[in-house]
Design a protein around this motif. Structure first.
Motif, PDB file in Angstrom:
ATOM      1  N   VAL A   1      10.164  -0.212   9.869  1.00 44.89           N
ATOM      2  CA  VAL A   1       9.452  -0.913   8.793  1.00 44.89           C
ATOM      3  C   VAL A   1       9.108   0.047   7.664  1.00 44.89           C
ATOM      4  O   VAL A   1       9.203  -0.304   6.481  1.00 44.89           O
ATOM      5  N   LEU A   2       8.742   1.267   7.998  1.00 45.77           N
ATOM      6  CA  LEU A   2       8.292   2.245   6.999  1.00 45.77           C
ATOM      7  C   LEU A   2       9.358   3.282   6.639  1.00 45.77           C
ATOM      8  O   LEU A   2       9.046   4.302   6.020  1.00 45.77           O
ATOM      9  N   SER A   3      10.596   3.017   6.985  1.00 45.96           N
ATOM     10  CA  SER A   3      11.659   4.014   6.830  1.00 45.96           C
ATOM     11  C   SER A   3      11.765   4.589   5.422  1.00 45.96           C
ATOM     12  O   SER A   3      12.045   5.775   5.258  1.00 45.96           O
ATOM     13  N   SER A   4      11.513   3.791   4.409  1.00 50.23           N
ATOM     14  CA  SER A   4      11.683   4.279   3.041  1.00 50.23           C
ATOM     15  C   SER A   4      10.561   5.211   2.588  1.00 50.23           C
ATOM     16  O   SER A   4      10.692   5.880   1.560  1.00 50.23           O
ATOM     17  N   VAL A   5       9.462   5.276   3.347  1.00 45.90           N
ATOM     18  CA  VAL A   5       8.324   6.108   2.921  1.00 45.90           C
ATOM     19  C   VAL A   5       7.917   7.161   3.944  1.00 45.90           C
ATOM     20  O   VAL A   5       6.963   7.896   3.722  1.00 45.90           O
ATOM     21  N   LEU A   6       8.631   7.268   5.052  1.00 45.07           N
ATOM     22  CA  LEU A   6       8.234   8.187   6.123  1.00 45.07           C
ATOM     23  C   LEU A   6       8.118   9.635   5.657  1.00 45.07           C
ATOM     24  O   LEU A   6       7.260  10.377   6.137  1.00 45.07           O
ATOM     25  N   GLU A   7       8.974  10.045   4.734  1.00 40.60           N
ATOM     26  CA  GLU A   7       8.983  11.442   4.290  1.00 40.60           C
ATOM     27  C   GLU A   7       8.100  11.692   3.070  1.00 40.60           C
ATOM     28  O   GLU A   7       7.975  12.831   2.618  1.00 40.60           O
ATOM     29  N   LYS A   8       7.471  10.648   2.560  1.00 36.34           N
ATOM     30  CA  LYS A   8       6.579  10.816   1.400  1.00 36.34           C
ATOM     31  C   LYS A   8       5.211  11.276   1.870  1.00 36.34           C
ATOM     32  O   LYS A   8       4.759  10.935   2.963  1.00 36.34           O
ATOM     33  N   LYS A   9       4.551  12.057   1.010  1.00 32.74           N
ATOM     34  CA  LYS A   9       3.200  12.500   1.342  1.00 32.74           C
ATOM     35  C   LYS A   9       2.283  11.283   1.421  1.00 32.74           C
ATOM     36  O   LYS A   9       2.315  10.414   0.563  1.00 32.74           O
ATOM     37  N   ALA A  10       1.471  11.268   2.464  1.00 36.81           N
ATOM     38  CA  ALA A  10       0.572  10.139   2.700  1.00 36.81           C
ATOM     39  C   ALA A  10      -0.637  10.201   1.781  1.00 36.81           C
ATOM     40  O   ALA A  10      -1.119  11.284   1.430  1.00 36.81           O
ATOM     41  N   THR A  11      -1.112   9.041   1.425  1.00 35.80           N
ATOM     42  CA  THR A  11      -2.352   8.946   0.660  1.00 35.80           C
ATOM     43  C   THR A  11      -3.500   8.671   1.631  1.00 35.80           C
ATOM     44  O   THR A  11      -3.284   8.290   2.788  1.00 35.80           O
ATOM     45  N   VAL A  12      -4.704   8.850   1.143  1.00 39.59           N
ATOM     46  CA  VAL A  12      -5.894   8.575   1.950  1.00 39.59           C
ATOM     47  C   VAL A  12      -5.872   7.121   2.409  1.00 39.59           C
ATOM     48  O   VAL A  12      -6.148   6.820   3.579  1.00 39.59           O
TER      49      VAL A  12
ATOM     50  N   THR B   1       3.014  13.931   5.767  1.00 41.96           N
ATOM     51  CA  THR B   1       3.793  12.752   5.375  1.00 41.96           C
ATOM     52  C   THR B   1       3.321  11.516   6.144  1.00 41.96           C
ATOM     53  O   THR B   1       2.618  11.631   7.157  1.00 41.96           O
ATOM     54  N   VAL B   2       3.762  10.370   5.671  1.00 40.52           N
ATOM     55  CA  VAL B   2       3.456   9.107   6.327  1.00 40.52           C
ATOM     56  C   VAL B   2       3.946   9.153   7.777  1.00 40.52           C
ATOM     57  O   VAL B   2       3.233   8.752   8.707  1.00 40.52           O
ATOM     58  N   GLY B   3       5.148   9.667   7.994  1.00 40.92           N
ATOM     59  CA  GLY B   3       5.716   9.745   9.339  1.00 40.92           C
ATOM     60  C   GLY B   3       4.897  10.611  10.279  1.00 40.92           C
ATOM     61  O   GLY B   3       4.669  10.250  11.433  1.00 40.92           O
ATOM     62  N   VAL B   4       4.438  11.744   9.787  1.00 41.47           N
ATOM     63  CA  VAL B   4       3.631  12.649  10.609  1.00 41.47           C
ATOM     64  C   VAL B   4       2.290  12.000  10.943  1.00 41.47           C
ATOM     65  O   VAL B   4       1.829  12.043  12.090  1.00 41.47           O
ATOM     66  N   ILE B   5       1.668  11.389   9.964  1.00 41.21           N
ATOM     67  CA  ILE B   5       0.386  10.720  10.189  1.00 41.21           C
ATOM     68  C   ILE B   5       0.555   9.606  11.226  1.00 41.21           C
ATOM     69  O   ILE B   5      -0.260   9.468  12.150  1.00 41.21           O
ATOM     70  N   LEU B   6       1.619   8.839  11.098  1.00 38.83           N
ATOM     71  CA  LEU B   6       1.890   7.757  12.039  1.00 38.83           C
ATOM     72  C   LEU B   6       2.020   8.302  13.467  1.00 38.83           C
ATOM     73  O   LEU B   6       1.381   7.806  14.392  1.00 38.83           O
ATOM     74  N   GLU B   7       2.827   9.337  13.632  1.00 38.46           N
ATOM     75  CA  GLU B   7       3.023   9.937  14.961  1.00 38.46           C
ATOM     76  C   GLU B   7       1.726  10.499  15.520  1.00 38.46           C
ATOM     77  O   GLU B   7       1.403  10.279  16.689  1.00 38.46           O
ATOM     78  N   GLU B   8       0.979  11.227  14.694  1.00 38.80           N
ATOM     79  CA  GLU B   8      -0.255  11.852  15.162  1.00 38.80           C
ATOM     80  C   GLU B   8      -1.302  10.824  15.571  1.00 38.80           C
ATOM     81  O   GLU B   8      -1.935  10.960  16.624  1.00 38.80           O
ATOM     82  N   ARG B   9      -1.501   9.816  14.736  1.00 35.98           N
ATOM     83  CA  ARG B   9      -2.553   8.829  15.027  1.00 35.98           C
ATOM     84  C   ARG B   9      -2.241   8.011  16.280  1.00 35.98           C
ATOM     85  O   ARG B   9      -3.124   7.763  17.102  1.00 35.98           O
ATOM     86  N   ILE B  10      -0.994   7.611  16.428  1.00 34.77           N
ATOM     87  CA  ILE B  10      -0.630   6.835  17.617  1.00 34.77           C
ATOM     88  C   ILE B  10      -0.722   7.731  18.857  1.00 34.77           C
ATOM     89  O   ILE B  10      -1.259   7.312  19.889  1.00 34.77           O
ATOM     90  N   ALA B  11      -0.262   8.969  18.762  1.00 29.39           N
ATOM     91  CA  ALA B  11      -0.355   9.895  19.895  1.00 29.39           C
ATOM     92  C   ALA B  11      -1.812  10.111  20.299  1.00 29.39           C
ATOM     93  O   ALA B  11      -2.143  10.112  21.495  1.00 29.39           O
ATOM     94  N   GLU B  12      -2.696  10.299  19.324  1.00 33.53           N
ATOM     95  CA  GLU B  12      -4.118  10.496  19.615  1.00 33.53           C
ATOM     96  C   GLU B  12      -4.680   9.314  20.397  1.00 33.53           C
ATOM     97  O   GLU B  12      -5.427   9.502  21.365  1.00 33.53           O
TER      98      GLU B  12
ATOM     99  N   LEU C   1       0.829  -1.201   0.000  1.00 36.16           N
ATOM    100  CA  LEU C   1       0.000   0.000   0.000  1.00 36.16           C
ATOM    101  C   LEU C   1       0.871   1.263   0.000  1.00 36.16           C
ATOM    102  O   LEU C   1       0.476   2.301  -0.524  1.00 36.16           O
ATOM    103  N   PHE C   2       2.081   1.143   0.531  1.00 37.44           N
ATOM    104  CA  PHE C   2       2.972   2.294   0.616  1.00 37.44           C
ATOM    105  C   PHE C   2       3.823   2.472  -0.638  1.00 37.44           C
ATOM    106  O   PHE C   2       4.600   3.414  -0.728  1.00 37.44           O
ATOM    107  N   THR C   3       3.675   1.575  -1.587  1.00 34.94           N
ATOM    108  CA  THR C   3       4.380   1.719  -2.853  1.00 34.94           C
ATOM    109  C   THR C   3       3.420   2.018  -4.005  1.00 34.94           C
ATOM    110  O   THR C   3       3.856   2.300  -5.105  1.00 34.94           O
ATOM    111  N   GLU C   4       2.140   1.957  -3.718  1.00 32.84           N
ATOM    112  CA  GLU C   4       1.127   2.200  -4.740  1.00 32.84           C
ATOM    113  C   GLU C   4       0.742   3.670  -4.780  1.00 32.84           C
ATOM    114  O   GLU C   4       0.836   4.373  -3.773  1.00 32.84           O
ATOM    115  N   ASP C   5       0.296   4.104  -5.939  1.00 37.97           N
ATOM    116  CA  ASP C   5      -0.228   5.456  -6.065  1.00 37.97           C
ATOM    117  C   ASP C   5      -1.611   5.498  -5.433  1.00 37.97           C
ATOM    118  O   ASP C   5      -2.333   4.512  -5.400  1.00 37.97           O
ATOM    119  N   GLY C   6      -1.955   6.656  -4.937  1.00 38.41           N
ATOM    120  CA  GLY C   6      -3.272   6.850  -4.343  1.00 38.41           C
ATOM    121  C   GLY C   6      -3.572   8.325  -4.278  1.00 38.41           C
ATOM    122  O   GLY C   6      -2.795   9.164  -4.742  1.00 38.41           O
TER     123      GLY C   6
END
Length: 116
Positions: free
Chosen positions: A79-90, A34-45, A21-26
């Motif tokens: 696990v997600l190191s290669s995509v952490l700085e990429k803009k997250a998809t829905v 970014t994926v990293g920011v979304i990950l941090e925010e959702r887990i913190a919430e 899912l992290f290598t596909e377009d969306g």
């Protein structure tokens, strides 16, 4: 507390099964996070919600939870190191949200065992 439980191993396996899912377009999120920011925010919430719901937790329990969350974040960032700085998809944000909810569920179960 949770990282040494089989449920956590299943969670990591769940993430790795969905890595494509992290290598596909969306559709990129409108906010451009970014994926990293979304990950941090959702887990913190979810951890904030957890601590708010469990008012019976003592400070040492809360500290234990924070240490575990640090370890979980490290694992997921590895696990997600290669995509952490990429803009997250829905779709990626939805998966991350689901994972954050599962992490909260693991902690809810651990707290229930702890308080018995």
């Amino acid at each position: 507390m949770v990282t040494d439980q089989s449920g956590y191993e299943h969670l990591i396996q769940f993430l790795t099964e969905h890595l494509t899912l992290f290598t596909e377009d969306g559709t990129e999120l409108a906010n451009g996070k970014t994926v990293g920011v979304i990950l941090e925010e959702r887990i913190a919430e979810q951890i904030i919600a957890l601590c708010t719901q469990h008012t019976e937790l003592e400070m040492n329990h809360r500290s234990m939870i924070i240490r575990e969350v640090d370890g979980i974040m490290y694992d997921f960032q590895e696990v997600l190191s290669s995509v952490l700085e990429k803009k997250a998809t829905v779709e990626q944000a939805e998966l991350i949200n689901e994972i954050a909810l599962l992490i909260k569920n693991l902690f809810d179960s651990a707290i229930a065992r702890l308080m018995d």
